[in-house]
Write an enzyme that holds these catalytic residues in place. Structure first.
Site, PDB file in Angstrom:
ATOM      1  N   CYS A 152     -25.535  -5.740 -14.327  1.00  0.00           N
ATOM      2  CA  CYS A 152     -25.239  -6.037 -15.730  1.00  0.00           C
ATOM      3  C   CYS A 152     -26.635  -5.925 -16.690  1.00  0.00           C
ATOM      4  CB  CYS A 152     -24.813  -7.397 -15.682  1.00  0.00           C
ATOM      5  SG  CYS A 152     -24.384  -8.036 -17.393  1.00  0.00           S
TER       6      CYS A 152
ATOM      7  N   HIS B 177      -4.052  -9.274  -5.227  1.00  0.00           N
ATOM      8  CA  HIS B 177      -5.201  -8.830  -4.839  1.00  0.00           C
ATOM      9  C   HIS B 177      -6.187  -8.518  -5.762  1.00  0.00           C
ATOM     10  CE1 HIS B 177      -3.179  -8.492  -0.409  1.00  0.00           C
ATOM     11  NE2 HIS B 177      -3.376  -9.632  -0.955  1.00  0.00           N
TER      12      HIS B 177
ATOM     13  N   SER C 269       4.998  -3.334   5.383  1.00  0.00           N
ATOM     14  CA  SER C 269       5.542  -3.446   6.608  1.00  0.00           C
ATOM     15  C   SER C 269       5.869  -5.066   6.698  1.00  0.00           C
ATOM     16  CB  SER C 269       4.663  -3.166   7.885  1.00  0.00           C
ATOM     17  OG  SER C 269       3.506  -3.861   7.589  1.00  0.00           O
TER      18      SER C 269
ATOM     19  N   ALA D  71       0.825  -1.097   0.054  1.00  0.00           N
ATOM     20  CA  ALA D  71      -0.088   0.109   0.054  1.00  0.00           C
ATOM     21  C   ALA D  71       0.689   1.291  -0.130  1.00  0.00           C
ATOM     22  CB  ALA D  71      -0.977  -0.097   1.015  1.00  0.00           C
TER      23      ALA D  71
END
Ligand SMILES: [Zn+2]
Length: 245
Positions: A152, A122, A193, A23
């Site tokens: 849709c 992801h 991290s 991120a």
């Protein structure tokens, strides 16, 4: 003060660089980590639902409107643009030095910058599919939908191709990521991290001796890296790639 020029040489001398980003590589484009967002207040239960719960498969199907309210507000950033850190990686890929970008981000900024081999662990907000007929829907279509929940033409509900909590990762993609990392000569990890899976276990496949960790603050994995650079990714990456000094 670290000698970024010298470190850059170690990187640029390689023709098998692999980049792994989290991120933190997008925050400098103005995309906050969704974990920093407030959850949704649930009128029925009177409690605040945390982001991790909203972005789960169960929540998506049980409270689709609330899911999309949070999703459109916190995970979609139509005006975000790539920064010099992304562009530096494009440069290295075009030189044939960077073999793959593995990212945990779903914002598509690497492709927007011009990178081609991007493994999105992801998923991506730019890919959306009808749950009934599987037809592809662009992010623009999702955002322009009449109600909160995009539909849709066939009447089916559209779901983002984003890995939600309770959903498994694409194992084939994960295998490819492992192979790139295992065979890499230089591994650059930035903006994470490394405390969240699969990031932490993925980097353990790296066997070389040029592991660069770029993060604004220290991480539990600092001792695992060969070179720890505690600085801005957008500022440092162009220097390391030799496109700025
Ligand atoms: Zn459909």
């Amino acid at each position: 003060m670290m000698d970024y020029q010298a470190l850059g040489e170690l990187i640029r001398n390689s023709d098998n660089i692999v980049f792994f980003g989290g991120a933190g590589t997008s925050t400098e484009s103005g995309i906050p980590d969704f974990r920093s967002a407030d959850g949704l207040y649930n009128a029925d239960t009177g409690v605040n639902v945390p982001p991790e719960e909203i972005l789960s498969r169960d929540f998506f199907f049980a409270h689709t409107e609330d899911f999309y309210k949070f999703y459109k507000e916190h995970l979609i950033h139509p005006h975000a643009k790539p920064h010099p850190g992304h562009e530096a990686l494009v440069h290295l890929e075009r030189q044939g030095k960077l073999k793959a970008i593995i990212t945990q981000n779903i914002d598509g900024l690497h492709q927007m910058a011009g990178s081609t081999n991007v493994l999105e662990l992801h998923g991506s907000v730019h890919r959306n599919y009808c749950l009934d007929c599987r037809r592809f829907h662009s992010l623009d279509e999702v955002m322009a939908s009449e109600g909160l929940v995009p539909r849709c033409e066939c009447g089916g509900m559209v779901k983002p191709d984003v890995v939600l909590y309770q959903e498994g990762l694409d194992m084939q993609l994960l295998d490819r990521a492992v192979n790139y990392i295992r065979e890499a000569d230089v591994l650059i990890v930035a903006g994470t991290s490394l405390t969240v899976q699969p990031a932490a276990s993925l980097v353990r496949y790296y066997l070389g001796g040029r592991f660069f960790l770029i993060n604004k603050s220290s991480t539990p994995y600092d001792s695992f890296a060969d070179y720890v650079i505690t600085d801005s990714f957008a500022k440092v990456m162009p220097i390391l790639a030799g496109v700025s000094d």
